[in-house]
Design an enzyme around this catalytic site. Structure first.
Site, PDB file in Angstrom:
ATOM      1  N   HIS A 284       0.882   4.633   4.337  1.00 53.11           N
ATOM      2  CA  HIS A 284       0.116   5.319   3.295  1.00 53.11           C
ATOM      3  C   HIS A 284       0.563   6.778   3.152  1.00 53.11           C
ATOM      4  O   HIS A 284       0.780   7.250   2.033  1.00 53.11           O
ATOM      5  CB  HIS A 284      -1.370   5.265   3.625  1.00 53.11           C
ATOM      6  CG  HIS A 284      -1.946   3.890   3.544  1.00 53.11           C
ATOM      7  ND1 HIS A 284      -3.296   3.639   3.648  1.00 53.11           N
ATOM      8  CD2 HIS A 284      -1.363   2.674   3.354  1.00 53.11           C
ATOM      9  CE1 HIS A 284      -3.521   2.345   3.532  1.00 53.11           C
ATOM     10  NE2 HIS A 284      -2.354   1.733   3.358  1.00 53.11           N
TER      11      HIS A 284
ATOM     12  N   SER B  28       0.798  -1.222   0.000  1.00 57.37           N
ATOM     13  CA  SER B  28       0.000   0.000   0.000  1.00 57.37           C
ATOM     14  C   SER B  28       0.834   1.276   0.000  1.00 57.37           C
ATOM     15  O   SER B  28       0.451   2.269  -0.603  1.00 57.37           O
ATOM     16  CB  SER B  28      -0.946   0.009   1.205  1.00 57.37           C
ATOM     17  OG  SER B  28      -1.821  -1.089   1.169  1.00 57.37           O
TER      18      SER B  28
END
Length: 304
Positions: free
Chosen positions: A255, A208
């Site tokens: 992230h 991610s």
């Protein structure tokens, strides 16, 4: 752990602001674009843009040597970022997806012993090995290997779909080497921020961070091409809501770190002046990697 619901969802085909008046690319009619070849004036999408001395040319004009004054074999097709135009513009993306899937198959086959050796862990006692493990214990490779591991089928499915949707167009626009540099720089930045901020005994894994970096670079590219950013921003906001949802158990640090690194690196890739393009592009990657090393050393000193 980074969970799949927090991974960026691949945006649908982005539309320019005036969708009714813009034509489709002459090679990809389903892709609307406001950019035309400076030689033949045919509409071209990012995948078909080849940097010229002024503006962009289409692949046909480049192959024919139009506007270059050289024989066709002398023409060197270039992407918007100065990379070489490849016959398969998604090859690196396919390889990255293949590596993630291969790692996941090994995870399923070997079990926790494989995952716990490679996942991102700051410093913690691991009962399976009977000792303290982690980046602070001389295992910095975990910052990299964690990018190829996933926690569940839904986790890897969402991440790989996002990688395909975001990575393919970016690879075509940047070229293979620049795209690969962007991917790893973003992923390592996400891992470094997780290592710095998260609890040292909190494991983390997933692609991610790197994918959020592609997300940021996509926004920079769309802005450069004067595309409508509103759909991408909407998807980003939705993903950030998932990211900071306490019940999702997502490593938000990965992230955010990946997103910031992707924006910075993507800007350098797309906006670097032609005469110093490679120096600025790869120099920016080097600076981000230096920051990654510094953050890693700071956290390691804290845990020592």
């Amino acid at each position: 752990m980074e969970q799949a619901p927090g991974s960026p969802q691949g945006p649908e085909e982005q539309r320019p602001q005036d969708a009714q008046s813009l034509p489709g690319c002459y090679r990809h009619p389903d892709r609307e674009t406001g950019v035309r070849c400076t030689r033949c004036e045919r509409p071209i999408c990012p995948e078909c843009m080849v940097s010229a001395s002024v503006g962009f040319q289409c692949p046909n004009c480049v192959r024919e040597g139009s506007g270059t004054g050289h024989a066709p074999t002398a023409a060197q097709p270039r992407t918007i970022a100065g990379g070489t135009v490849a016959a398969d513009p998604r090859l690196v993306t396919k390889i990255l997806i293949g590596l993630c899937v291969a790692f996941y198959v090994v995870q399923l086959a070997v079990g926790d012993r494989f995952t716990e050796r490679l996942e991102l862990l700051g410093q913690a006692y691991v009962p399976l090995f009977g000792s303290v493990k982690g980046v602070a214990e001389g295992q910095p490779y975990r910052l990299l290997t964690a990018m190829f591991l996933h926690a569940s089928p839904i986790h890897i499915i969402f991440n790989m779909l996002s990688l395909w949707w975001l990575g393919g167009p970016l690879e075509a626009a940047l070229g293979r080497a620049r795209y690969l540099a962007l991917y790893f720089v973003s992923g390592l930045a996400g891992s470094a921020l997780t290592y710095l901020i998260a609890a040292p005994n909190q494991p983390s894994l997933g692609a991610s961070g790197a994918i959020f970096g592609l997300f940021g670079a996509t926004g920079i590219l769309m802005r450069r091409l004067n595309y409508d950013l509103r759909p991408l921003i909407a998807i980003l906001v939705i993903n950030l809501i998932f990211t900071f949802n306490p019940g999702m158990n997502i490593a938000w640090e990965a992230h955010i770190g990946g997103l910031v690194a992707g924006v910075i690196t993507g800007y350098a890739m797309v906006h670097a002046p032609r005469e110093r393009r490679a120096l600025i592009q790869y120099g920016t990657c080097a600076v981000v990697l230096v920051v990654v090393v510094v953050l890693t050393l700071i956290r390691t000193a804290q845990l020592s």
